[in-house]
Design an enzyme around this catalytic site. Structure first.
Site, PDB file in Angstrom:
ATOM      1  N   LEU A 243       0.857  -1.200   0.000  1.00  0.00           N
ATOM      2  CA  LEU A 243       0.000   0.000   0.000  1.00  0.00           C
ATOM      3  C   LEU A 243       0.882   1.234   0.000  1.00  0.00           C
ATOM      4  O   LEU A 243       1.709   1.376   0.903  1.00  0.00           O
ATOM      5  CB  LEU A 243      -0.775   0.075   1.320  1.00  0.00           C
ATOM      6  N   HIS A 244       0.736   2.099  -0.981  1.00  0.00           N
ATOM      7  CA  HIS A 244       1.495   3.352  -0.899  1.00  0.00           C
ATOM      8  C   HIS A 244       0.862   4.516  -1.644  1.00  0.00           C
ATOM      9  O   HIS A 244       1.355   5.638  -1.567  1.00  0.00           O
ATOM     10  CB  HIS A 244       2.924   3.155  -1.419  1.00  0.00           C
TER      11      HIS A 244
END
Ligand code: UD1
Length: 387
Positions: free
Chosen positions: A218-219
């Site tokens: 997740l980014h």
């Protein structure tokens, strides 16, 4: 007879997803060194050892000839700083063309400086569109494509996007996917994930991990910069981990946000293995053996399709539609129920099988080299005729 070094190509990298794409290009350019002289420039957008050095080492990418050392900043600061530092380098090197990759800030910054100096721009991974202008990458893609002379695409939908935006068809070449060149080249070297699990020691429930796990990344700013969205996602991951243990290498941006928003308590389960950003061979090994991957990355949607591993994309859209129509990808967004339904489906059925898309065959970089050589020869002939 062919003239010596007909093409001096200045290749730009800046951020993690660029590194796996440049590896096969530098290797293939090296095989054509009688005609192509390649120089590698790193803008310094990503600089941590985990975000840079391990990729250069593992993928045998040559040390950059030039490092602009820009580091982090707001979009304006980072883009402007790259442009300022890149201009004198370009003046000095006077390459035949500047080659940029993907959609990061380094891509548009260097392309923009080059085009205004009359130096042709080559864009690898052109034409992808999420049609979501809220994504900084979408702006970078659209603008870079508009100012590129040669546009290399990874899937056929990209050419249709480019034609709609008025790009001349003779500039567009469907060559396949250099990131998949890298994946195929390194598949046998991929790390065994068991090593990571045993190194994690008592922090995790070893037995559970050894019998299957999901991989999470997740980014995206839309997911991690918004406290409500990040909390929703982490809460759901926490409950999914009760069904299937999760391995979560956490991007530096996400580490900062988790801390800032006080969400650490959502990642304390012994069925979630939280790790620092991983090297390429570690990620490849973890993807290859995962039962499913939950991600908001662009590249991982493609890698899981090439590996035949089910991918659940935590975004509302994708700029890589072939991973959905032909591959193993399902785009679900961040609605917790939809994520859960998709995980349940994969665990019950094994998920989409998919097939490997056209030209994702390990030869994309060679096709790129062939086009560039012909193009550079054509330019020389034109100059001779004009003179
Ligand atoms: C960038 C790309 C994104 C890509 C991602 C992969 C743009 C607009 N975005 O996003 O498309 O998917 O890389 O990682 O170019 N940081 C570190 N160490 C580093 C680099 C960054 O700690 O080596 C931290 C910094 O606090 C920085 C933040 O991460 O402010 C974000 O870095 P940045 O390069 O702005 O964007 P990414 O989110 O990494």
């Amino acid at each position: 007879m062919m003239p010596e070094k007909i093409a001096k190509i200045l290749c730009i990298v800046g951020a993690r997803p660029n590194f796996m794409k440049i590896a096969p290009i530098m290797r293939v350019f090296g095989q054509h060194e009688n005609v192509i002289a390649a120089t590698l420039l790193h803008t310094g957008q990503h600089y941590d050892a985990a975000m840079k050095k391990s990729f250069f080492d593992q993928l045998h990418i040559p040390e950059p000839d030039i490092d602009l050392g820009v580091g982090s900043g707001s979009h304006a600061v980072q883009t402007a700083e790259i442009m300022l530092r890149f201009e004198p380098v370009l003046d000095q090197l006077k390459p035949t063309a500047v080659l940029v990759l993907g959609d990061v800030n380094s891509t548009i910054s260097c392309a923009l400086v080059a085009v205004k100096k009359g130096i042709p721009v080559i864009h690898v991974e052109a034409g992808l569109r999420s049609y979501d202008r809220g994504m900084p990458e979408e702006i970078n893609r659209v603008l870079t494509d508009q100012i590129s002379d040669l546009l290399f695409t990874t899937e056929r939908s990209a050419e249709a996007n480019l034609l709609r935006e008025g790009i001349a068809s003779e500039r567009i070449y469907f060559v396949g996917n250099v990131m998949i060149d890298t994946l195929r080249y390194n598949l046998d070297r991929a790390a065994e994930p068991g090593m990571l699990f045993s190194a994690a020691g008592e922090a995790i429930d070893q037995a559970a991990f050894n019998s299957g796990y999901g991989l999470v990344t997740l980014h995206r700013p839309s997911n991690v910069d918004n406290p409500d969205n990040l909390k929703t996602l982490l809460t759901r991951l926490n409950s999914i981990s009760e069904q299937l243990p999760l391995v979560f290498p956490v991007h530096p941006r996400t580490v900062q946000r988790i801390k800032e928003f006080g969400l650490e308590n959502l990642l304390t389960s012994s069925r979630i293995l939280r790790l620092p950003p991983q090297g390429y061979l570690q990620m490849l090994g973890m993807m290859k053996h995962a039962r499913l991957v939950l991600t908001d990355s662009g590249g991982i949607q493609e890698e899981t399709t090439a590996l035949g591993v089910p991918c659940i994309t935590l975004r509302e859209n994708t700029e890589r539609p072939i991973t959905v129509t032909e591959g193993t990808n399902t785009v679900v967004g961040i609605d917790p129920e939809k994520i859960q339904a998709s995980v349940d489906d994969v665990l019950a059925t094994g998920g989409k099988r998919g097939r490997v898309p056209e030209y994702w065959d390990g030869e994309a970089a060679e096709r790129i080299a062939q086009v560039i050589i012909k193009w550079a020869q054509g330019r020389i002939i034109k100059t001779q005729e004009a003179g």
